[in-house]
Design an enzyme around this catalytic site. Structure first.
Site, short mmCIF file in Angstrom:
data_model
loop_
_atom_site.label_atom_id
_atom_site.label_comp_id
_atom_site.label_asym_id
_atom_site.label_seq_id
_atom_site.Cartn_x
_atom_site.Cartn_y
_atom_site.Cartn_z
N ASN A 9 0.83 -1.22 0.00
CA ASN A 9 0.00 0.00 0.00
C ASN A 9 0.85 1.25 0.00
OD1 ASN A 9 -2.49 -1.31 0.33
ND2 ASN A 9 -2.29 -1.31 2.56
N ASP A 11 0.72 4.59 1.99
CA ASP A 11 0.06 5.19 3.14
C ASP A 11 0.03 6.70 2.94
OD1 ASP A 11 0.01 2.65 4.18
OD2 ASP A 11 1.49 3.01 5.76
N ASN A 41 5.32 -4.18 4.67
CA ASN A 41 6.01 -3.79 5.91
C ASN A 41 6.71 -4.99 6.54
OD1 ASN A 41 4.86 -1.29 5.60
ND2 ASN A 41 3.31 -1.58 7.19
N ASN A 179 -2.66 -9.20 17.70
CA ASN A 179 -2.59 -8.18 18.75
C ASN A 179 -3.82 -8.35 19.65
OD1 ASN A 179 -4.77 -6.96 17.46
ND2 ASN A 179 -3.59 -5.24 16.63
N LEU A 216 0.98 -7.24 22.92
CA LEU A 216 0.18 -6.48 23.88
C LEU A 216 0.62 -5.02 23.92
CD1 LEU A 216 0.40 -9.28 26.59
CD2 LEU A 216 -1.73 -8.59 25.46
N GLY A 220 4.04 -5.55 25.98
CA GLY A 220 4.96 -6.59 25.55
C GLY A 220 4.27 -7.65 24.72
N ALA A 245 2.85 0.15 12.10
CA ALA A 245 3.81 -0.90 11.75
C ALA A 245 4.57 -1.48 12.94
CB ALA A 245 4.79 -0.45 10.67
N ALA A 246 4.13 -1.21 14.18
CA ALA A 246 4.79 -1.84 15.33
C ALA A 246 4.68 -3.36 15.22
CB ALA A 246 4.17 -1.36 16.64
N GLY A 247 3.45 -3.82 15.01
CA GLY A 247 3.23 -5.27 14.90
C GLY A 247 3.93 -5.85 13.67
N ASP A 248 3.91 -5.13 12.56
CA ASP A 248 4.56 -5.62 11.34
C ASP A 248 6.07 -5.77 11.55
OD1 ASP A 248 2.11 -5.54 10.06
OD2 ASP A 248 2.46 -3.56 9.18
N ALA A 278 10.89 1.02 16.13
CA ALA A 278 9.93 1.47 15.10
C ALA A 278 8.92 2.48 15.66
CB ALA A 278 9.21 0.27 14.50
N ARG A 281 9.78 6.26 15.68
CA ARG A 281 9.96 6.93 14.38
C ARG A 281 8.65 7.01 13.62
NH1 ARG A 281 14.93 3.21 12.21
NH2 ARG A 281 16.49 3.80 13.78
P1 ADP Z 1 -0.06 -3.85 16.38
O1 ADP Z 1 0.81 -2.77 15.85
O2 ADP Z 1 -0.22 -4.97 15.43
O3 ADP Z 1 -1.34 -3.37 16.98
P2 ADP Z 1 1.04 -4.02 19.08
O4 ADP Z 1 0.47 -2.68 19.34
O5 ADP Z 1 0.66 -5.13 19.99
O6 ADP Z 1 0.77 -4.52 17.59
O7 ADP Z 1 2.63 -3.87 19.08
C1 ADP Z 1 3.50 -4.89 18.68
C2 ADP Z 1 4.76 -4.87 19.54
O8 ADP Z 1 5.40 -3.60 19.38
C3 ADP Z 1 4.53 -5.01 21.03
O9 ADP Z 1 4.51 -6.38 21.42
C4 ADP Z 1 5.73 -4.28 21.63
O10 ADP Z 1 6.86 -5.14 21.68
C5 ADP Z 1 5.99 -3.19 20.59
N1 ADP Z 1 5.36 -1.92 21.00
C6 ADP Z 1 4.15 -1.45 20.63
N2 ADP Z 1 3.87 -0.26 21.21
C7 ADP Z 1 4.95 0.04 21.97
C8 ADP Z 1 5.30 1.12 22.84
N3 ADP Z 1 4.47 2.16 23.04
N4 ADP Z 1 6.51 1.08 23.45
C9 ADP Z 1 7.37 0.04 23.26
N5 ADP Z 1 7.11 -1.02 22.47
C10 ADP Z 1 5.91 -1.03 21.84
#
Ligand code: ADP
Length: 300
Positions: A9, A11, A41, A179, A216, A220, A245-248, A278, A281
């Site tokens: 995609n 964005d 991603n 998630n 989570l 974590g 993209a945290a989860g990605d 990630a 940024r």
């Molecule tokens: P998604 O982006 O798919 O919703 P999450 O929000 O669960 O997934 O984030 C995925 C992972 O990214 C978490 O397990 C954690 O390790 C890291 N993460 C997400 N948010 C934070 C944060 N605010 N601070 C530090 N690590 C984070």
């Protein structure tokens, strides 16, 4: 070798102080064009983390196609199997608030046109791990899962955005990554804590997935496999500016770490560090760290 079959995609990202309420009009601070899509991603995250990655997906016949492909190839992802479809590429309209949260509207474009026959059998035959999400048609995902099973490649499935998984597909999944929202949507168990995640994870294991990883957010992640003790990995404390993209990033880094021979707890720590970087940024692919950056973060 790692194959990612999934979405690509552009964005279109706007920044606001707070999200608008229904019926409200607010000013954004201007639009950024940032290559994203969960599939792309995760492919970039796995490649930058040191993996040998091939992307399977579709771009449109529009001005977004070229920048989308070069964003992948500049980050080491092989794009020779990406097909072109008439019409627009996938677009994601993303709004990020000052609190660092995001709201996303997807326009699937060419991603919705990726068919089972667009997936080269040779790519699947050569793969050790295949990574899937929910931004291409389910029929195509199912085809890849079934083909991977006969080729003995491991299937990592991130059912996002969430939709129910047919009962006979769970046993095709080696690792289900969800998630809190996805864990709750699939298991029917609300997930806010580590204990909830364990309950939801066990429910998903009981349906036939070989292992389950519940992320989570800032808390974590929890990894469950068979009858073994769940592994909780706390997140790192960082200042989050954009959780896109945290989860990605987590998934790509975890898969790459596993492919490089790290054991599960070490791969989880590596992925946790990658996603912590990630979230500090802006952007999707632009926010994903390299293996060197992850290793120096872990050494601090
Ligand atoms: P998604 O982006 O798919 O919703 P999450 O929000 O669960 O997934 O984030 C995925 C992972 O990214 C978490 O397990 C954690 O390790 C890291 N993460 C997400 N948010 C934070 C944060 N605010 N601070 C530090 N690590 C984070």
């Amino acid at each position: 070798r790692i194959i990612v079959a999934g979405s690509i995609n552009m964005d279109l990202v706007n920044h606001v102080k707070e999200f608008p309420k229904p019926g409200e009009t607010i000013h954004g601070r201007g639009v950024d064009y940032l290559p994203g899509g969960k599939g792309a991603n995760q492919a970039v995250a796995a490649s930058l983390a040191g993996g040998d990655v091939t992307m399977i997906g579709a771009v449109g016949e529009d001005s977004f196609a070229e920048p989308l492909l070069s964003s992948l190839s500049e980050r080491g992802v092989a794009t020779g199997s990406v097909v072109r479809k008439p019409g627009t590429s996938g677009l994601a309209f993303i709004t990020v608030s000052d609190a660092g949260e995001n709201q996303i509207i997807l326009s699937e474009g060419s991603n919705g046109k990726l068919r089972p026959e667009d997936v080269p059998a040779k790519q699947l035959a050569d793969a050790d791990v295949i990574v899937l999400q929910n931004e291409i048609p389910w029929e195509t995902n199912l085809h890849v899962m079934q083909a991977s099973r006969s080729e003995r490649a491991k299937v990592v499935y991130n059912p996002a955005p969430v939709r129910q998984i047919p009962a006979d597909a769970y046993p095709l999944i080696d690792l289900l990554v969800v998630n809190e929202t996805e864990a709750a949507g699939l298991s029917g168990i609300e997930v806010a804590s580590q204990q909830d995640a364990a309950r939801a994870g066990r429910e998903l294991l009981s349906r036939g997935a070989r292992s389950v990883l519940v992320t989570l957010g800032a808390k974590g992640s929890l990894y469950l496999e068979g009858d073994g003790q769940p592994i909780f990995t706390p997140s790192f404390r960082v200042r989050a500016v954009d959780t896109t993209a945290a989860g990605d990033t987590f998934i790509g880094a975890f898969v790459a770490a596993g492919a490089q021979g790290l054991d599960t707890p070490a791969a989880l720590r590596f992925a946790t560090a990658a996603s912590a970087i990630a979230v500090t940024r802006e952007g999707a692919q632009a926010s994903i760290p390299t293996r060197r950056e992850i290793e120096s973060f872990l050494a601090e």
